[in-house]
Design a protein around this motif. Structure first.
Motif, PDB file in Angstrom:
ATOM      1  N   LEU A  58       0.809  -1.221   0.000  1.00 13.90           N
ATOM      2  CA  LEU A  58       0.000   0.000   0.000  1.00 13.90           C
ATOM      3  C   LEU A  58       0.845   1.275   0.000  1.00 13.90           C
ATOM      4  O   LEU A  58       0.329   2.362  -0.225  1.00 13.90           O
ATOM      5  CB  LEU A  58      -0.932   0.012   1.222  1.00 13.90           C
ATOM      6  CG  LEU A  58      -1.941  -1.135   1.288  1.00 13.90           C
ATOM      7  CD1 LEU A  58      -2.659  -1.123   2.632  1.00 13.90           C
ATOM      8  CD2 LEU A  58      -2.922  -1.051   0.136  1.00 13.90           C
ATOM      9  N   ALA A  59       2.136   1.132   0.246  1.00 12.23           N
ATOM     10  CA  ALA A  59       3.024   2.291   0.370  1.00 12.23           C
ATOM     11  C   ALA A  59       3.402   2.863  -0.990  1.00 12.23           C
ATOM     12  O   ALA A  59       3.517   2.144  -1.977  1.00 12.23           O
ATOM     13  CB  ALA A  59       4.291   1.892   1.122  1.00 12.23           C
ATOM     14  N   ASN A  60       3.623   4.173  -1.023  1.00 13.82           N
ATOM     15  CA  ASN A  60       4.156   4.831  -2.220  1.00 13.82           C
ATOM     16  C   ASN A  60       5.644   4.557  -2.350  1.00 13.82           C
ATOM     17  O   ASN A  60       6.181   4.511  -3.452  1.00 13.82           O
ATOM     18  CB  ASN A  60       3.957   6.340  -2.150  1.00 13.82           C
ATOM     19  CG  ASN A  60       2.515   6.744  -2.281  1.00 13.82           C
ATOM     20  OD1 ASN A  60       1.614   5.924  -2.257  1.00 13.82           O
ATOM     21  ND2 ASN A  60       2.287   8.027  -2.399  1.00 13.82           N
ATOM     22  N   ARG A  61       6.298   4.422  -1.205  1.00 12.68           N
ATOM     23  CA  ARG A  61       7.749   4.217  -1.176  1.00 12.68           C
ATOM     24  C   ARG A  61       8.090   3.369   0.044  1.00 12.68           C
ATOM     25  O   ARG A  61       7.535   3.573   1.118  1.00 12.68           O
ATOM     26  CB  ARG A  61       8.439   5.572  -1.084  1.00 12.68           C
ATOM     27  CG  ARG A  61       9.934   5.521  -1.098  1.00 12.68           C
ATOM     28  CD  ARG A  61      10.488   6.934  -1.108  1.00 12.68           C
ATOM     29  NE  ARG A  61      11.934   6.924  -1.079  1.00 12.68           N
ATOM     30  CZ  ARG A  61      12.662   7.998  -0.890  1.00 12.68           C
ATOM     31  NH1 ARG A  61      12.076   9.167  -0.735  1.00 12.68           N
ATOM     32  NH2 ARG A  61      13.974   7.919  -0.869  1.00 12.68           N
ATOM     33  N   ILE A  62       9.004   2.437  -0.124  1.00 12.63           N
ATOM     34  CA  ILE A  62       9.446   1.580   0.974  1.00 12.63           C
ATOM     35  C   ILE A  62      10.956   1.714   1.118  1.00 12.63           C
ATOM     36  O   ILE A  62      11.705   1.467   0.171  1.00 12.63           O
ATOM     37  CB  ILE A  62       9.092   0.097   0.717  1.00 12.63           C
ATOM     38  CG1 ILE A  62       7.583  -0.068   0.575  1.00 12.63           C
ATOM     39  CG2 ILE A  62       9.637  -0.782   1.852  1.00 12.63           C
ATOM     40  CD1 ILE A  62       7.158  -1.448   0.098  1.00 12.63           C
ATOM     41  N   ILE A  63      11.368   2.129   2.301  1.00 11.12           N
ATOM     42  CA  ILE A  63      12.795   2.210   2.611  1.00 11.12           C
ATOM     43  C   ILE A  63      13.059   1.175   3.686  1.00 11.12           C
ATOM     44  O   ILE A  63      12.527   1.270   4.796  1.00 11.12           O
ATOM     45  CB  ILE A  63      13.196   3.616   3.110  1.00 11.12           C
ATOM     46  CG1 ILE A  63      12.851   4.659   2.041  1.00 11.12           C
ATOM     47  CG2 ILE A  63      14.678   3.652   3.471  1.00 11.12           C
ATOM     48  CD1 ILE A  63      12.998   6.089   2.514  1.00 11.12           C
ATOM     49  N   LYS A  64      13.846   0.172   3.354  1.00 15.66           N
ATOM     50  CA  LYS A  64      14.162  -0.893   4.301  1.00 15.66           C
ATOM     51  C   LYS A  64      15.509  -0.600   4.951  1.00 15.66           C
ATOM     52  O   LYS A  64      16.513  -0.382   4.263  1.00 15.66           O
ATOM     53  CB  LYS A  64      14.200  -2.251   3.598  1.00 15.66           C
ATOM     54  CG  LYS A  64      14.410  -3.398   4.554  1.00 15.66           C
ATOM     55  CD  LYS A  64      14.340  -4.741   3.847  1.00 15.66           C
ATOM     56  CE  LYS A  64      14.554  -5.854   4.845  1.00 15.66           C
ATOM     57  NZ  LYS A  64      14.565  -7.162   4.197  1.00 15.66           N
ATOM     58  N   LEU A  65      15.498  -0.590   6.292  1.00 18.24           N
ATOM     59  CA  LEU A  65      16.718  -0.331   7.045  1.00 18.24           C
ATOM     60  C   LEU A  65      17.214  -1.610   7.711  1.00 18.24           C
ATOM     61  O   LEU A  65      16.425  -2.444   8.130  1.00 18.24           O
ATOM     62  CB  LEU A  65      16.466   0.723   8.131  1.00 18.24           C
ATOM     63  CG  LEU A  65      15.979   2.086   7.669  1.00 18.24           C
ATOM     64  CD1 LEU A  65      15.685   2.970   8.870  1.00 18.24           C
ATOM     65  CD2 LEU A  65      16.989   2.742   6.761  1.00 18.24           C
ATOM     66  N   ASP A  66      18.510  -1.734   7.812  1.00 14.71           N
ATOM     67  CA  ASP A  66      19.133  -2.834   8.542  1.00 14.71           C
ATOM     68  C   ASP A  66      20.209  -2.217   9.430  1.00 14.71           C
ATOM     69  O   ASP A  66      21.206  -1.697   8.919  1.00 14.71           O
ATOM     70  CB  ASP A  66      19.730  -3.854   7.563  1.00 14.71           C
ATOM     71  CG  ASP A  66      20.236  -5.099   8.262  1.00 14.71           C
ATOM     72  OD1 ASP A  66      19.752  -5.406   9.370  1.00 14.71           O
ATOM     73  OD2 ASP A  66      21.125  -5.765   7.690  1.00 14.71           O
ATOM     74  N   TYR A  67      19.973  -2.236  10.725  1.00 11.66           N
ATOM     75  CA  TYR A  67      20.885  -1.621  11.695  1.00 11.66           C
ATOM     76  C   TYR A  67      21.202  -0.170  11.334  1.00 11.66           C
ATOM     77  O   TYR A  67      22.342   0.268  11.361  1.00 11.66           O
ATOM     78  CB  TYR A  67      22.165  -2.442  11.839  1.00 11.66           C
ATOM     79  CG  TYR A  67      21.923  -3.774  12.492  1.00 11.66           C
ATOM     80  CD1 TYR A  67      21.742  -3.863  13.870  1.00 11.66           C
ATOM     81  CD2 TYR A  67      21.841  -4.929  11.727  1.00 11.66           C
ATOM     82  CE1 TYR A  67      21.502  -5.086  14.472  1.00 11.66           C
ATOM     83  CE2 TYR A  67      21.598  -6.156  12.326  1.00 11.66           C
ATOM     84  CZ  TYR A  67      21.428  -6.229  13.703  1.00 11.66           C
ATOM     85  OH  TYR A  67      21.176  -7.442  14.299  1.00 11.66           O
ATOM     86  N   GLU A  77      19.009  -0.444   3.316  1.00 17.02           N
ATOM     87  CA  GLU A  77      19.270  -1.699   2.589  1.00 17.02           C
ATOM     88  C   GLU A  77      18.626  -1.658   1.210  1.00 17.02           C
ATOM     89  O   GLU A  77      19.173  -2.176   0.243  1.00 17.02           O
ATOM     90  CB  GLU A  77      18.706  -2.871   3.402  1.00 17.02           C
ATOM     91  CG  GLU A  77      19.067  -4.227   2.858  1.00 17.02           C
ATOM     92  CD  GLU A  77      18.622  -5.316   3.801  1.00 17.02           C
ATOM     93  OE1 GLU A  77      17.617  -5.986   3.473  1.00 17.02           O
ATOM     94  OE2 GLU A  77      19.272  -5.503   4.845  1.00 17.02           O
ATOM     95  N   SER A  78      17.428  -1.040   1.139  1.00 10.95           N
ATOM     96  CA  SER A  78      16.772  -0.868  -0.155  1.00 10.95           C
ATOM     97  C   SER A  78      15.835   0.337  -0.076  1.00 10.95           C
ATOM     98  O   SER A  78      15.370   0.717   0.983  1.00 10.95           O
ATOM     99  CB  SER A  78      15.996  -2.129  -0.559  1.00 10.95           C
ATOM    100  OG  SER A  78      14.908  -2.350   0.318  1.00 10.95           O
ATOM    101  N   ASP A  79      15.590   0.913  -1.251  1.00 13.58           N
ATOM    102  CA  ASP A  79      14.723   2.079  -1.375  1.00 13.58           C
ATOM    103  C   ASP A  79      13.925   1.899  -2.660  1.00 13.58           C
ATOM    104  O   ASP A  79      14.478   2.043  -3.754  1.00 13.58           O
ATOM    105  CB  ASP A  79      15.564   3.351  -1.403  1.00 13.58           C
ATOM    106  CG  ASP A  79      14.732   4.628  -1.393  1.00 13.58           C
ATOM    107  OD1 ASP A  79      13.515   4.558  -1.583  1.00 13.58           O
ATOM    108  OD2 ASP A  79      15.342   5.699  -1.194  1.00 13.58           O
ATOM    109  N   LYS A  80      12.643   1.545  -2.509  1.00 13.67           N
ATOM    110  CA  LYS A  80      11.805   1.256  -3.676  1.00 13.67           C
ATOM    111  C   LYS A  80      10.628   2.228  -3.724  1.00 13.67           C
ATOM    112  O   LYS A  80       9.989   2.491  -2.729  1.00 13.67           O
ATOM    113  CB  LYS A  80      11.248  -0.171  -3.592  1.00 13.67           C
ATOM    114  CG  LYS A  80      12.305  -1.227  -3.580  1.00 13.67           C
ATOM    115  CD  LYS A  80      11.675  -2.596  -3.419  1.00 13.67           C
ATOM    116  CE  LYS A  80      12.748  -3.666  -3.271  1.00 13.67           C
ATOM    117  NZ  LYS A  80      12.189  -4.970  -2.976  1.00 13.67           N
ATOM    118  N   THR A  81      10.385   2.718  -4.932  1.00 17.29           N
ATOM    119  CA  THR A  81       9.229   3.594  -5.150  1.00 17.29           C
ATOM    120  C   THR A  81       8.109   2.801  -5.745  1.00 17.29           C
ATOM    121  O   THR A  81       8.306   1.911  -6.522  1.00 17.29           O
ATOM    122  CB  THR A  81       9.618   4.749  -6.098  1.00 17.29           C
ATOM    123  OG1 THR A  81      10.738   5.418  -5.537  1.00 17.29           O
ATOM    124  CG2 THR A  81       8.484   5.727  -6.221  1.00 17.29           C
TER     125      THR A  81
END
Length: 112
Positions: free
Chosen positions: A95-104, A108-112
């Motif tokens: 449902l998100a417009n953008r997903i920023i995945k963090l690891d510590y 880790e990833s930045d998807k639009t």
């Protein structure tokens, strides 16, 4: 203001527990999840431009969790609000417009 607050209480599914009269809440004796929902009343009434939710849905029952992700958040976005959600609820990531995945703390990833 009471009419607007009553509208939001209904949307937050608290209208059966809490009433607003002369700017006062009838009760705050609620469950933890319900108190978190009630806490949304103030920023909604202030019509803030930015909303930040940090694991907000973690204490919500499954029914309201679904409402939060599929109704409340999209409504805020449709009103032109900036909505930032920190969540582990991967069931709702689509449902998100953008997903920023963090690891510590590192991206880790930045998807639009």
């Amino acid at each position: 203001m009471d009419a607007q607050a009553t509208k939001y209480l209904k949307q937050l599914q608290l209208d059966h527990k809490v009433k607003v009269e002369n700017g006062q809440l009838s009760t705050t004796a609620l469950s933890q999840g319900q108190r978190k929902r009630l806490a949304l009343l103030s920023p909604y009434l202030e019509d803030r431009p930015i909303y930040l939710f940090d694991e907000w849905a973690a204490d919500q029952d499954p029914v309201f969790k679904e409402i939060f992700y599929t109704q409340l958040l999209p409504e805020l976005r449709s009103r032109g609000k900036t909505v930032l959600v920190i969540s582990h609820d991967d069931r709702y990531f689509h449902l998100a417009n953008r997903i920023i995945k963090l690891d510590y703390g590192q991206i880790e990833s930045d998807k639009t």
